[in-house]
Design a protein around this motif. Sequence first.
Motif: not given
Length: 735
Positions: A326-343
């Motif tokens: 299932l895919v929510s709408n834009d009202e949902a609170c999603c978890l972060g992805d911890f996509d942090e750059p190197e350096g």
Amino acid sequence: MAEEKKKPSRKTYTLVVPLDASGIDDRDGGALLKVVARDSDGKIVSDRVKLGREGKGQASLTLAALPKKLRVAVGPVDASDDELLALQTVTLDVSGRQWAGKPELKVAPVVISPYYWHWWLRWCRTFTIRGVLRCPDGRPVPGAKVCAYDVDWFWWWSNRQLIACDTTDANGAFEIKFRWCCGWWPWWWWRHRFWRLEPDLVKRIQPELLREPNLPRLGDPSPQPSLEVFQTLLSDDGMPANPGVTAIDPERLPKLADRLIKRLPRLPELERLRVWPWRPWLPWWDCHPDVVFEATQTCDGQEHVVLEESIWDTRWNIPTTLDVSLVSNDEACCLGDFDEPEGDCLVIDSICNDLIANIGGNPPAAPGVALPTDGFRNPAGGGTWSDRPYAGNVPISGRFGLAADVDYYEFEYSDDDGMTWNAMPTGAAGGFTRLYWGPKLGTADPPAWHSVPFGFNLVEDTGGTDHYVIKSRQRFEKDNDLPSWGTSRFWWSITMYRLMTWKTAGLFTDGRYRLRLRSWTLSGNKLGASELLPLCGTQDDNGLVVALDNRTTTGGPTNANGQACGAGTVHVCTTEPDTDIISVRIIHPDSSFTNVAPCGNVPVTPNDQVQIDFAAYDPDGHLARISLDAHWGEDQVHSLLPFGSLTPLGPSPVPWSPPAVQAAATYAAAQGLGAVPPVWHGGTMRLTIPVATDAFPTSCCYLLRLIARKRTIVNCDDDTWTHVNVSERSFMIQV
């Protein structure tokens, strides 16, 4: 001693129901059945029966009083008492006179046929729905209550029966297990459904019927199901059949469908949409539910509907095990992805959730000579939504590199393209709240959404100077059970990388600003070393450029241009932008004219022209669009601009607005006339309509409504034109 009075014994009655399943060849030894009885007052008693080796047994039902009438049902032991009485199974009726005054009645053996025996094995089954709820970008939605509903529709009415719910875990996963039965008595099934008018069905059915010229007009949609809608089809010689009978009897629907199909045309579209009577409909025999999903989530102090499927999303006749994504709408609170750059670096990546790559002058644009569109969203895009400045509260987000050692940070700004830098004023650097999903800090509580305030505060450095700084998310995690972050505690994606809420209104003049972030490490309880982290992947300093355009409003009764405004008017007390309907004239064929004053009364003919002079001006040059509409009669309105042509009006009749350099209705059209991004001021213009009756088609009172809108994104709301102004004039026209 006096003898004790004996309490009268309470008389009871016993019903014995023998069961005989000896004719079932493949029965299991020791099978369990249930016998349920309900009297005329609704009281229910039941007994379980274990069949012997020969397939026989008997139920014994004890009754507190002699019943007037009993309804007895037989079925499998896993059915509840209420279900057994509502399902189409083996039944018998027993009257009170059959007791003949005796306390016990034994009825003739109930013989179980193979049909019912094998039907009982499958009329109630366990279904399992496993799934995951994700945001549109694929991130999980935790803590959402996902509910499955069984859907049915009859003509243009629908109902949704709640099946069961489950709450998503940290991965957005859920599992719904439920028991589903079929074979209900139609009256019972109908009684336990709440019907409603389904607008989506009305929109599909009515146009199909209107395309049939020989079809009698059916009744209008009503909130609840009613046969009244079909009376014209069921009538003879134009007279309604049974005009007083409008209630639905579900057991008669098959015969009613046969009658209607003979008089209705074949409509393949409605057959495809499973609309009764074109499709057979016996939902009480639906042994596989037809499922849609809804989901709600509370994560920011309010409950939001994050998923609401329509009837067109129905999954028909689901299997006993169903997997869904299932895919929510834009009202949902999603978890972060911890996509942090190197350096050891920083990327400031968004303003108001707009990627800075879409804002002029920011990376990946190479550093160099500043352009006029720097700091504007969608720079030089060519459309009305291009070159948009910001105003109000402007959230700024970014990501520290994995090697960055940042305990606190502060923002600095420059209003001269980086020649000089200043510390952000204390009133301008706004804090924010981050949300995370997981156990409450310091506890092993079940996972839930929790809020953590992050605010700016004055902290002294080792040299004795105060700085207005905020604790980094990385430092907060280090101070609060570091191993749990990303394993059992997860940040909400929207605020996970938030750095500051820049409060611009009343603190910064309009124009272009550069911002950068200075990081600090702690030395004891004071700020120690600081640095300007480079932009990740480069040797350039971190930073961003953004254009501001806040506006000033006053309390009235006039604005700075002398226009009446505020209470009792439709005019906003501002000059950013300002509007005015200067004059309305009817130009006659002999070139004479009649002024149409406010509340005036003027005759017009098709040979007359209309000339409307107006001003729509923004001194900041960020006008987006102008509308000029005529309202009349009951709910009648049209735009006047398509009926005529716009030309600059000069010399300007009002001192605060010069003649328009580009006389246009939109910023996109103004660019086509030579406006250089990001500037379009508007100005005074003249609308000439060659045929007066195009503008004013009938004798009536008319209201002219002039609206000027700016392109500014205020408080991150880019869907609403917030900086607007309005002028109106009303009068009478006789055609």
